[in-house]
Design a protein around this motif. Structure first.
Motif, mmCIF file in Angstrom:
data_model
loop_
_atom_site.group_PDB
_atom_site.id
_atom_site.type_symbol
_atom_site.label_atom_id
_atom_site.label_comp_id
_atom_site.label_asym_id
_atom_site.label_seq_id
_atom_site.Cartn_x
_atom_site.Cartn_y
_atom_site.Cartn_z
ATOM 1 N N MET A 1 0.755 -1.407 -0.157
ATOM 2 C CA MET A 1 0.237 -0.024 0.147
ATOM 3 C C MET A 1 0.993 1.290 0.103
ATOM 4 O O MET A 1 0.630 2.293 -0.617
ATOM 5 C CB MET A 1 -1.069 -0.033 1.342
ATOM 6 N N ARG A 2 1.985 1.312 0.486
ATOM 7 C CA ARG A 2 2.842 2.509 0.656
ATOM 8 C C ARG A 2 3.381 2.805 -0.700
ATOM 9 O O ARG A 2 3.316 3.710 -1.326
ATOM 10 C CB ARG A 2 4.234 2.030 1.399
ATOM 11 N N ALA A 3 3.818 1.467 -1.395
ATOM 12 C CA ALA A 3 4.219 1.728 -2.852
ATOM 13 C C ALA A 3 3.214 2.326 -3.819
ATOM 14 O O ALA A 3 3.499 2.864 -4.742
ATOM 15 C CB ALA A 3 4.862 0.452 -3.298
ATOM 16 N N VAL A 4 1.960 1.845 -3.484
ATOM 17 C CA VAL A 4 0.909 2.308 -4.215
ATOM 18 C C VAL A 4 0.508 3.802 -4.071
ATOM 19 O O VAL A 4 0.333 4.586 -5.129
ATOM 20 C CB VAL A 4 -0.434 1.571 -4.075
ATOM 21 N N MET A 5 0.462 4.089 -2.845
ATOM 22 C CA MET A 5 0.151 5.417 -2.301
ATOM 23 C C MET A 5 1.172 6.441 -3.058
ATOM 24 O O MET A 5 1.028 7.356 -3.338
ATOM 25 C CB MET A 5 -0.013 5.531 -0.936
ATOM 26 N N ARG A 6 2.530 6.212 -2.724
ATOM 27 C CA ARG A 6 3.583 6.824 -3.131
ATOM 28 C C ARG A 6 3.703 6.989 -4.621
ATOM 29 O O ARG A 6 3.879 8.276 -5.190
ATOM 30 C CB ARG A 6 5.010 6.037 -2.884
ATOM 31 N N PHE A 7 3.306 6.133 -5.537
ATOM 32 C CA PHE A 7 3.304 6.067 -6.938
ATOM 33 C C PHE A 7 1.781 6.992 -7.343
ATOM 34 O O PHE A 7 2.005 8.029 -8.182
ATOM 35 C CB PHE A 7 3.142 4.948 -7.780
ATOM 36 N N SER A 8 0.843 6.577 -6.845
ATOM 37 C CA SER A 8 -0.581 6.972 -7.170
ATOM 38 C C SER A 8 -0.872 8.243 -6.592
ATOM 39 O O SER A 8 -1.826 9.128 -7.300
ATOM 40 C CB SER A 8 -1.655 5.739 -7.073
ATOM 41 N N GLY A 9 -0.482 8.520 -5.312
ATOM 42 C CA GLY A 9 -1.064 9.986 -5.013
ATOM 43 C C GLY A 9 -0.621 11.104 -5.676
ATOM 44 O O GLY A 9 -1.889 11.817 -6.140
ATOM 45 N N PRO A 10 0.425 11.415 -6.385
ATOM 46 C CA PRO A 10 0.470 12.617 -7.065
ATOM 47 C C PRO A 10 -0.243 12.547 -8.301
ATOM 48 O O PRO A 10 -0.725 13.453 -8.855
ATOM 49 C CB PRO A 10 2.198 12.381 -7.458
ATOM 50 N N ARG A 11 -0.379 11.296 -8.828
ATOM 51 C CA ARG A 11 -1.176 11.178 -10.213
ATOM 52 C C ARG A 11 -2.705 11.225 -9.998
ATOM 53 O O ARG A 11 -3.488 11.239 -11.008
ATOM 54 C CB ARG A 11 -0.827 10.001 -10.721
ATOM 55 N N MET A 12 -3.127 11.123 -8.673
ATOM 56 C CA MET A 12 -4.458 11.233 -8.488
ATOM 57 C C MET A 12 -5.269 12.755 -8.830
ATOM 58 O O MET A 12 -6.265 12.514 -9.091
ATOM 59 C CB MET A 12 -4.949 11.016 -6.874
ATOM 60 N N LEU A 13 -4.531 13.651 -8.602
ATOM 61 C CA LEU A 13 -4.819 15.097 -8.972
ATOM 62 C C LEU A 13 -5.232 15.201 -10.678
ATOM 63 O O LEU A 13 -6.226 15.923 -11.025
ATOM 64 C CB LEU A 13 -3.941 15.951 -8.499
#
Length: 130
Positions: free
Chosen positions: A81-93
């Motif tokens: 989940m950390r890897a997912v959030m690190r990668f996807s967080g900025p792209r969610m915007l």
């Protein structure tokens, strides 16, 4: 993004799962390309997140995971989940701006104190059936 109906989650927990699921979808599309939908590993992670949201001791008042005093994920899922959030967080915007902004606003709220009795979504569903 319109929120789908769910047989287990509702309210804020469903919104939280929709956000997590969107992040997993972004991650899976970029790292496990060639798949239609989520791969087995990402499906497993999404289902695990749903189970943990259902059993959260804070219930509908759940804080974001990084604000939470109770860390309930098993180490292997926590790492994923950390890897997912690190990668996807900025792209969610770019892909899901409303979910991203709602998550950022929710993240600013202070974590509530631990509830004195069980208010998890699962506990409340079981009480309603009785």
């Amino acid at each position: 993004m319109r929120e789908p109906q769910d047989e287990i989650l509702s309210g804020e927990l469903l919104k939280e799962h929709n956000t997590v699921h969107a992040m997993i979808t972004i991650y899976c599309a970029k790292h496990h390309h060639g798949q239609q939908g989520l791969c087995a590993q990402c499906t497993s992670l999404s289902n695990y997140a749903k189970t943990k949201l259902d059993r959260c001791v804070f219930g509908q008042g759940k804080p974001t995971c990084n604000q939470c005093p109770v860390h309930c994920y098993r180490p292997e899922f926590k790492q994923q989940m950390r890897a997912v959030m690190r990668f996807s967080g900025p792209r969610m915007l770019l892909t899901h701006p409303l979910l991203a902004i709602r998550h950022l606003m929710h993240e600013r709220k202070p974590a509530p104190e631990l509830p004195k009795h069980n208010v998890s979504n699962r506990h409340l569903r079981k009480q309603a059936k009785q």
